[in-house]
Design a protein around this motif. Structure first.
Motif, PDB file in Angstrom:
ATOM      1  N   ARG A 254      53.094  47.410  34.824  1.00  0.00           N
ATOM      2  CA  ARG A 254      52.208  46.234  34.785  1.00  0.00           C
ATOM      3  C   ARG A 254      52.575  45.286  35.912  1.00  0.00           C
ATOM      4  O   ARG A 254      53.756  45.027  36.135  1.00  0.00           O
ATOM      5  CB  ARG A 254      52.419  45.463  33.486  1.00  0.00           C
ATOM      6  N   ASP A 255      51.575  44.736  36.599  1.00  0.00           N
ATOM      7  CA  ASP A 255      51.808  43.799  37.693  1.00  0.00           C
ATOM      8  C   ASP A 255      52.616  44.407  38.833  1.00  0.00           C
ATOM      9  O   ASP A 255      53.168  43.673  39.661  1.00  0.00           O
ATOM     10  CB  ASP A 255      52.538  42.539  37.204  1.00  0.00           C
ATOM     11  N   PRO A 272      39.449  51.368  41.967  1.00  0.00           N
ATOM     12  CA  PRO A 272      39.475  50.077  41.266  1.00  0.00           C
ATOM     13  C   PRO A 272      40.054  50.220  39.859  1.00  0.00           C
ATOM     14  O   PRO A 272      40.859  49.383  39.444  1.00  0.00           O
ATOM     15  CB  PRO A 272      37.992  49.684  41.240  1.00  0.00           C
ATOM     16  N   MET A 273      39.694  51.253  39.149  1.00  0.00           N
ATOM     17  CA  MET A 273      40.202  51.459  37.793  1.00  0.00           C
ATOM     18  C   MET A 273      41.733  51.501  37.766  1.00  0.00           C
ATOM     19  O   MET A 273      42.377  50.883  36.924  1.00  0.00           O
ATOM     20  CB  MET A 273      39.632  52.771  37.259  1.00  0.00           C
ATOM     21  N   LEU A 275      43.749  50.158  39.795  1.00  0.00           N
ATOM     22  CA  LEU A 275      44.326  48.852  40.129  1.00  0.00           C
ATOM     23  C   LEU A 275      44.124  47.846  39.001  1.00  0.00           C
ATOM     24  O   LEU A 275      44.987  47.003  38.748  1.00  0.00           O
ATOM     25  CB  LEU A 275      43.691  48.311  41.419  1.00  0.00           C
ATOM     26  N   ILE A 276      42.959  47.929  38.347  1.00  0.00           N
ATOM     27  CA  ILE A 276      42.621  46.914  37.342  1.00  0.00           C
ATOM     28  C   ILE A 276      43.479  47.058  36.087  1.00  0.00           C
ATOM     29  O   ILE A 276      43.947  46.069  35.535  1.00  0.00           O
ATOM     30  CB  ILE A 276      41.112  46.994  37.004  1.00  0.00           C
ATOM     31  N   GLY A 278      46.434  47.017  34.352  1.00  0.00           N
ATOM     32  CA  GLY A 278      47.802  46.599  34.657  1.00  0.00           C
ATOM     33  C   GLY A 278      47.925  45.683  35.859  1.00  0.00           C
ATOM     34  O   GLY A 278      49.030  45.376  36.288  1.00  0.00           O
ATOM     35  N   ARG A 279      46.763  45.262  36.420  1.00  0.00           N
ATOM     36  CA  ARG A 279      46.781  44.286  37.526  1.00  0.00           C
ATOM     37  C   ARG A 279      47.676  44.717  38.672  1.00  0.00           C
ATOM     38  O   ARG A 279      48.537  43.949  39.128  1.00  0.00           O
ATOM     39  CB  ARG A 279      47.279  42.923  37.016  1.00  0.00           C
ATOM     40  N   LYS A 280      47.481  45.920  39.172  1.00  0.00           N
ATOM     41  CA  LYS A 280      48.366  46.448  40.213  1.00  0.00           C
ATOM     42  C   LYS A 280      47.876  46.104  41.612  1.00  0.00           C
ATOM     43  O   LYS A 280      46.694  45.800  41.799  1.00  0.00           O
ATOM     44  CB  LYS A 280      48.486  47.962  40.017  1.00  0.00           C
ATOM     45  N   SER A 281      48.769  46.163  42.573  1.00  0.00           N
ATOM     46  CA  SER A 281      48.358  45.861  43.931  1.00  0.00           C
ATOM     47  C   SER A 281      49.077  46.738  44.950  1.00  0.00           C
ATOM     48  O   SER A 281      50.120  47.322  44.670  1.00  0.00           O
ATOM     49  CB  SER A 281      48.587  44.381  44.249  1.00  0.00           C
ATOM     50  N   ILE A 282      48.453  46.804  46.103  1.00  0.00           N
ATOM     51  CA  ILE A 282      49.024  47.497  47.264  1.00  0.00           C
ATOM     52  C   ILE A 282      49.061  46.487  48.398  1.00  0.00           C
ATOM     53  O   ILE A 282      48.082  45.784  48.627  1.00  0.00           O
ATOM     54  CB  ILE A 282      48.139  48.682  47.707  1.00  0.00           C
ATOM     55  N   GLN A 283      50.186  46.412  49.074  1.00  0.00           N
ATOM     56  CA  GLN A 283      50.279  45.467  50.186  1.00  0.00           C
ATOM     57  C   GLN A 283      50.973  46.136  51.363  1.00  0.00           C
ATOM     58  O   GLN A 283      51.812  47.027  51.190  1.00  0.00           O
ATOM     59  CB  GLN A 283      51.075  44.228  49.753  1.00  0.00           C
TER      60      GLN A 283
ATOM     61  N   ASN B 107      47.583  43.423  28.366  1.00  0.00           N
ATOM     62  CA  ASN B 107      48.097  44.762  28.613  1.00  0.00           C
ATOM     63  C   ASN B 107      48.805  45.369  27.405  1.00  0.00           C
ATOM     64  O   ASN B 107      49.606  46.284  27.544  1.00  0.00           O
ATOM     65  CB  ASN B 107      49.029  44.731  29.828  1.00  0.00           C
ATOM     66  N   THR B 264      35.574  50.971  38.596  1.00  0.00           N
ATOM     67  CA  THR B 264      34.974  52.266  38.872  1.00  0.00           C
ATOM     68  C   THR B 264      36.092  53.232  39.211  1.00  0.00           C
ATOM     69  O   THR B 264      37.205  52.827  39.520  1.00  0.00           O
ATOM     70  CB  THR B 264      33.989  52.191  40.056  1.00  0.00           C
ATOM     71  N   LYS B 280      48.136  42.439  54.542  1.00  0.00           N
ATOM     72  CA  LYS B 280      47.011  42.349  53.616  1.00  0.00           C
ATOM     73  C   LYS B 280      47.290  43.094  52.321  1.00  0.00           C
ATOM     74  O   LYS B 280      48.148  43.968  52.275  1.00  0.00           O
ATOM     75  CB  LYS B 280      45.762  42.884  54.309  1.00  0.00           C
ATOM     76  N   ILE B 282      45.481  44.595  48.360  1.00  0.00           N
ATOM     77  CA  ILE B 282      44.372  44.872  47.447  1.00  0.00           C
ATOM     78  C   ILE B 282      44.928  44.788  46.044  1.00  0.00           C
ATOM     79  O   ILE B 282      45.997  45.338  45.775  1.00  0.00           O
ATOM     80  CB  ILE B 282      43.811  46.285  47.659  1.00  0.00           C
ATOM     81  N   GLY B 284      43.867  44.677  41.663  1.00  0.00           N
ATOM     82  CA  GLY B 284      42.872  44.767  40.608  1.00  0.00           C
ATOM     83  C   GLY B 284      43.111  43.697  39.572  1.00  0.00           C
ATOM     84  O   GLY B 284      44.245  43.276  39.354  1.00  0.00           O
TER      85      GLY B 284
END
Ligand code: ZN
Ligand code: ZN
Ligand code: ZN
Ligand code: ZN
Lengths: 339, 339, 339, 339
Positions: A254-255, A272-273, A275-276, A278-283, B107, B264, B280, B282, B284
């Motif tokens: 998560r996160d 998108p699924m 990432l959404i 668990g509110r995940k991100s890539i940087q 979550n 999606t 940068k 991205i 979710g």
């Protein structure tokens, strides 16, 4: 005029040639450094292969430089002869563009790159803009410190800016030039460290470097194995393979944040699924400024973080480069002009 | 036993049927809500088409619910008859899993979803766990508030957690059910708002909603047009199209974040190089907890943010759903049981 | 040599005298500004009373300057004749100290202050280091923009860096030169704004500026009244009274922050117990850099934030200063050289 | 009914008396713990002296408890007999107040305190609400883990939430029960640690615990000495003396934060000027939730952080308490029921 030994590339795709050049004079705002060591980085291939836009030849590569200031140009007050210093990828900035006025020198619109915009550290002497130079603590030696100016700052800076809190679970993908430093940094932050590597060759080494867990990425679903450990708060992706990065994304907690530092042009694929939930991100994270380099060097000295290196004299630069480009080195190759 | 009108799906792929059901009794820890309005959300297709794992039929959809508490179950002390409330996607949690113990109820490993795990708001009455219920300010009306429980919270919460500071440049991709709220929220935060939409149909509307700029994404390279405006600090991607998201990523400014809210399964494609240059990211974002819903409702009341809606009685649920699924509505369709 | 009108202080405690001086020539790295307006700030008392360390006389005060660049010194490429600009408290930095290398120009060890380290804006012309100059959007007028360079940036920057999220409850203590801007900014961020003022004189005005609540601090326990509204997530303390700040601290909500911007030397008194219960904090905030000034100006133009001002010609600087120092102005006094 | 040994206070100001009590039965939502160790904390004086509002007697103190679950009440599914657990200051919450709905359990409006709201760990058995219980890793022993439930979590949680980044310069004020843990945690985060203590008695110990510098606060101006080291990014103030805290505030670096964890009612004195120059802040931090306790225990096990303790049997609770209250212990006193 004094002469020096250097290693030059004459044209895109050309060899690394040992040549004799004039010792350069520092222009206004520059310092001259008597190079004591210069790491060979995968990005030096930009120079050798000519794949960096706007590159001019001949060019002396090298952006993992340590040495001693031995001359300062007009207007330079912050450096003096005898200062122990380093220079990394970031090779100077204009102070006046929007990024610079915001204090974000790394993203300067007119930023220079050491060993690309101007001659770098594969030489006995080099000149660099004063603002690109970092002070080095007395208790670091030149050879081991050199790779900290690029491999070190990249992993240190990416990790400390990943939002991790002490005790976070950090996976380091790839136990190589970047990864073997990333493991040490994450462990020094008090984190629970998971090393990811193909095969089991590097398992013992990973544990010695501070990893608490090791996952052989050829042994099953890596993301599932990460989840079995609780999920990774941060994954530091050091391997230059977008496919490999794509494959571990579902190992985030998560996160969780997937921090990407190996600059490749192939796309990572993530929905998108994914990432959404668990509110995940890539940087992405580039290296850093001279100030970040100093933080990296200070931290490394304080916490005994050092790269594993192989040293070569300038005259063997070509062989040294080959070991790097063929992934044979454990783990960073360093040219030592006086070696 | 009292009866009520409701709209049910009997099986995966089945129609939205108007039926008569017993008015449900609230179990321990639950409240019963006299439904005053229920928005139709694109995610209701999960129920109609049976694409949500573990779904049991028959099921009453609806997770954008507003109404009045008219009965409380055993052990519920925080709600009383007459309370004006709303219920959104998040339909309750177990309080005991690791996420819940960390305060991250959204979550929850055993989280429920309104209108999916239990019957939702396409009905005159519904029951919901007390912890999933949000208090509604007096000065919001039921019809307009309903979509705030899902479309509203999703965009509000994603934006306020995007790391934006007041005055940031925010691009909202898609001027639809989510986007037309995202524009209003971003403008209410003092941001410079750029609306992105296919064609120019919605240009005037976007400006009326608070957008300062409008880009027709069919008119050229959207990323370039964003960069011409200075680059977006945040792009709120509301369109359920991974291709469209892929296409705008290069419109981010330094340290920019692409915030993805439309769930999606198609992959976004983005390279490490694109992310590293300018640091940068991205991310979710799912909707939020009941507490976040209250923040959304309070903010919307304070700053006069409201969705544009079309209302239908329960008996016309099928037509209403069709307008939504065919993208004909401007912009949210709301069922009004007493309508 | 061309002459100009200016207002000078000759010695500590001396009067504001209207004098004729040579129009100054910009040195290397400087620009000359044709001053169109200059706000009078409470900090100008440092110059008049001689209470700033190291001040040299005679000195032209003024650090809320707007005008037009009409000459540039050697080496200046970022400004050109005709540029509409402003200059605030931060009057330049050395680029080389540790703070500057970290991008934190405001805390430069060798930082200059406009109107204190060098002659300021109580004049028809002034010179300033290029790095201290901020670009002004076309749709701001010179008179109203002038106070934004100090009163504006101070409140805008303190608020946006307070950690507030949109919709936070913000109390602004003091409805004066700083506070009447703080209210507008907080409201423009979508916050719920509570104005605190002695008496009820400014109640209607506070609401007009965007406040949702008003508390007369002479009418009872202010902290209790804040708690009755839910507690303040942020209190912006603009009143230069440490006693008043001490008195409102208990009005903070959980995780609340008391943001202090009025530089006085009297101690605030607060106990560990008060801070620990609810994890509260107190922070100080100085104005900001030229880049922050541009953000302030851009935000103000975008969101129609403007100070209420009274304008005076240079020849009436003494009367104008008296109105400010006696708290008679509503709310900022601005000198207009051509006025 | 089974009997147990316990230590009770009968009235405000009364002695710590060894008594025989019935072994308590866990109510609904509670667990019973077979106490293996219980630290004596300075806050136990609240019970002994009757200075906590609403305290009822007789009362068994103790909120640094480790032990084994040996019975669970109705409705408890997350704990089972045999689980190794701990309980700290936070003794349960209501799940329904605004703070709880925001996931901020520590600030629950109806929160309970272990050993104050209900009988604590100075006994062979105690009961606690399930939500107040933390899981303990297998490789921690009960005696050393006990103080981590209050002294440990307080310093760990304050430091990790102080905004420090790895490598930050952290001063720990006071080398006592809290401070000797604070030094270890800060060093385990990779920080440069400065120990502050009266006299030089604890100098060698501080270095052994991981401090890189030691300042004898009786030897001159402590703030100046901190500035000579570069200034502290974080000062963790563990000494319960507001005067001492006031004295070190000027030792903060730019953006430095003074983190206060020792709850006293005397005021710290600090001026707006001191805070504004360098954007400094002061914050208070209470201990944390059960989830934070687990993080503390896990981190301590992973990084070999342990308190220095002195153990006593329950029958010597009075002597043990005296050592604590007279500052004679090095550093935490732990009662061991089976000792
Ligand atoms: Zn630049
Ligand atoms: Zn849960
Ligand atoms: Zn400086
Ligand atoms: Zn509560």
């Amino acid at each position: 005029m004094a002469k020096m030994k250097a290693v030059q590339v004459q044209e895109a795709g050309g060899d690394l040639q040992v040549v004799e050049l004039d010792v350069p004079e520092p222009g206004p705002g520059e310092v001259r450094i008597n190079v004591k060591a210069c790491g060979i980085c995968h990005s030096d291939a930009f120079v050798k292969e000519g794949t960096f836009p706007g590159l001019e030849y001949p060019r002396v590569p090298g952006h993992e430089v340590t040495g001693i200031v031995d001359a300062v140009g007009d207007g330079v007050e912050m450096w003096a002869e005898g200062d122990r210093v380093g220079v990394g990828w970031h090779g100077g900035h204009d102070f006046t563009c929007p990024a610079c006025r915001d204090g974000d020198f790394v993203n300067c619109q007119n930023g220079k790159v050491t060993g690309i915009s101007f001659d770098g550290g594969y030489a006995e002497y080099m000149c660099a803009p004063a603002e690109a130079v970092a002070r080095m603590p007395d208790d670091l030696n030149f050879d081991e410190a050199a790779p900290l100016l690029c491999a070190g700052i990249t992993t240190f800076n990416a990790l400390r800016n990943s939002g991790l809190t002490p005790g976070a679970r950090v996976a380091v993908q790839g136990v190589g030039g970047l990864g073997h430093l990333g493991i040490q940094y994450a462990a020094s932050f008090g984190c629970e460290v998971i090393a990811l590597s193909r095969g089991t060759d590097k398992k013992d080494l990973a544990h010695k470097l501070g990893a608490h867990h090791f996952i052989d990425t050829t042994s099953g679903d890596t993301a599932e194995q990460l989840q079995a450990l609780g999920g990774a708060d941060v994954i530091l992706a050091t391997a230059p393979s977008s496919q490999a990065i794509t494959d571990v994304a579902d190992g985030l907690a998560r996160d969780g944040k997937l921090m990407v530092v190996a600059a490749t042009a192939d796309p990572i694929e993530i929905s998108p699924m994914q990432l959404i939930m668990g509110r995940k991100s890539i940087q992405g994270w580039p290296s850093g400024s001279a100030d970040d380099s100093e933080d990296t060097l200070d931290f490394s000295a304080l916490n005994d973080v050092a790269p594993m290196i192989e040293t070569f004299p300038l005259t063997e630069a070509a062989e040294a480069y080959d070991r790097m480009i063929n992934n044979e080195a454990r783990f960073r190759v360093v040219l030592v002009p006086e070696g």
